[in-house]
Design a protein around this motif. Structure first.
Motif, short mmCIF file in Angstrom:
data_model
loop_
_atom_site.label_atom_id
_atom_site.label_comp_id
_atom_site.label_asym_id
_atom_site.label_seq_id
_atom_site.Cartn_x
_atom_site.Cartn_y
_atom_site.Cartn_z
N LEU A 169 0.87 -1.18 0.00
CA LEU A 169 0.00 0.00 0.00
C LEU A 169 0.90 1.22 0.00
O LEU A 169 1.55 1.52 1.00
N LEU A 187 1.01 5.11 -0.30
CA LEU A 187 0.23 6.33 -0.22
C LEU A 187 1.12 7.51 -0.56
O LEU A 187 2.08 7.79 0.15
N PHE A 200 -1.32 -0.96 -4.28
CA PHE A 200 -2.34 0.08 -4.20
C PHE A 200 -1.57 1.39 -4.16
O PHE A 200 -0.77 1.62 -3.24
N GLU A 234 -1.85 5.56 -4.29
CA GLU A 234 -2.76 6.69 -4.13
C GLU A 234 -1.95 7.98 -4.10
O GLU A 234 -0.87 8.04 -3.50
N ARG A 293 -9.36 2.40 0.23
CA ARG A 293 -8.24 1.62 0.75
C ARG A 293 -8.73 0.38 1.49
O ARG A 293 -8.19 -0.72 1.31
#
Length: 324
Positions: free
Chosen positions: A191, A193, A256, A258, A312
């Motif tokens: 993840l 970010l 992921f 973002e 998320r």
């Protein structure tokens, strides 16, 4: 090349006046110690921050890389665990120069309560006193420890996600590359970010936010210079320091990614997702319109922040097999 910035959403632009003070000092070797102390004072210890939430908080020292100091970690677990659950391995942000793991306790507590997972929050050495490879090697050593001690932690070692924001996102991407290349832990996901992953500062986005926003071009240049010294921007930079330097993004765990449309990392993060897709890999990319760097932490009540958090959590449930 245009340097006209994508505008901040009018609903959150006023918040910048409260977040970015006009007399804030620049990042320099002289100002960094005071900035670290100020940030540390803003965030209480994890046990205090979680209050009466139904979680257990444990602070531990674990072995660092060979020949390096031990690592401080915080473990946040759902109370009363009786069987292994997925794990989150978190790396805090701060431009490689500042920051502390306590700044992410709120984010992790919400995930532990929402998803029923165990979170391990690692402290790593900071630049410029500890340049590359110290930060990423610390973070990798902590991940290996988490996997090796999964049974004690009540964590399913097959369902661990590495995660972080900003510099922590860049270090998470570097850890995922190290795990692949060293035959290390098989991660369930990464993840990332608004990850800090490109030391060259040559994208359009990296030039659009000079002197404006929560993370400026000038701050980014200082962060990379602290981490890499004179090697910054040269062919000597390791992909484990700046993951955009990796020539092969195949066989990585699902990502992921973002980022805000109104921040310096927009283009490098978007391109990273594109390059993962080029290899046939899995990446989920979200570029939030009008969002500045760290928007979810600075303006959590903004409708876009709320949607971003829900998005998320949806990804976490899918990659960790948690169902709806």
């Amino acid at each position: 090349m245009t340097t006209t910035p994508v505008p901040f959403d009018p609903d959150i632009e006023p918040a910048l006046a409260q977040i970015v003070l006009p007399d804030a000092p620049p990042f320099t070797p002289e100002t960094i110690p005071a900035m670290r102390a100020g940030m540390a004072a803003m965030f209480p210890p994890a046990a205090e921050a979680v209050g009466d939430a139904p979680v257990d908080v444990v602070e531990r020292l674990i072995p660092g890389p060979d020949g390096a100091p031990d690592l401080e970690i915080t473990i946040i677990s759902p109370r009363g665990l009786t069987a292994p659950v997925p794990g989150l391995y978190n790396i805090h942000g701060g431009g490689m120069m500042v920051g502390h793991r306590n700044m992410d306790v709120g984010r992790l507590l919400a995930l532990v309560l929402e998803l029923g997972v165990v979170a391990v929050n690692v402290e790593y050495r900071l630049a410029p006193e500890h340049p590359h490879p110290a930060p990423v090697e610390d973070c990798y050593a902590g991940l290996v420890w988490m996997v090796d001690n999964a049974a004690e932690l009540n964590v399913d070692p097959a369902r661990i996600v590495v995660m972080g924001g900003s510099a922590g996102g860049g270090l998470s991407a570097g850890v995922a590359l190290l795990a692949r290349d060293r035959g290390g832990p098989a991660l369930a996901g990464q993840l990332l970010l608004c990850p800090m992953i490109d030391d060259t500062n040559t994208t359009v986005a990296s030039q659009q936010y000079s002197g404006i926003g929560t993370w400026t071009r000038e701050s980014n240049v200082a962060g990379w210079r602290s981490l890499l010294g004179d090697a910054v921007g040269t062919d000597e930079v390791s992909p484990y320091a700046a993951p955009t330097r990796a020539t092969d993004l195949s066989n990585l765990p699902p990502a992921f990614i973002e980022v805000g449309s109104a921040e310096p990392f927009r283009d490098e993060d978007t391109q990273y997702a594109l390059r993962i897709w080029e290899t046939g890999g899995q990446a989920e990319l979200h570029v939030w319109s009008g969002a500045f760097h760290g928007f979810d932490m600075y303006v959590p009540d903004w409708p876009v922040s709320k949607v971003a958090l829900e998005t998320r959590n949806s990804w976490f449930r899918r990659v960790l097999g948690l169902g709806a």
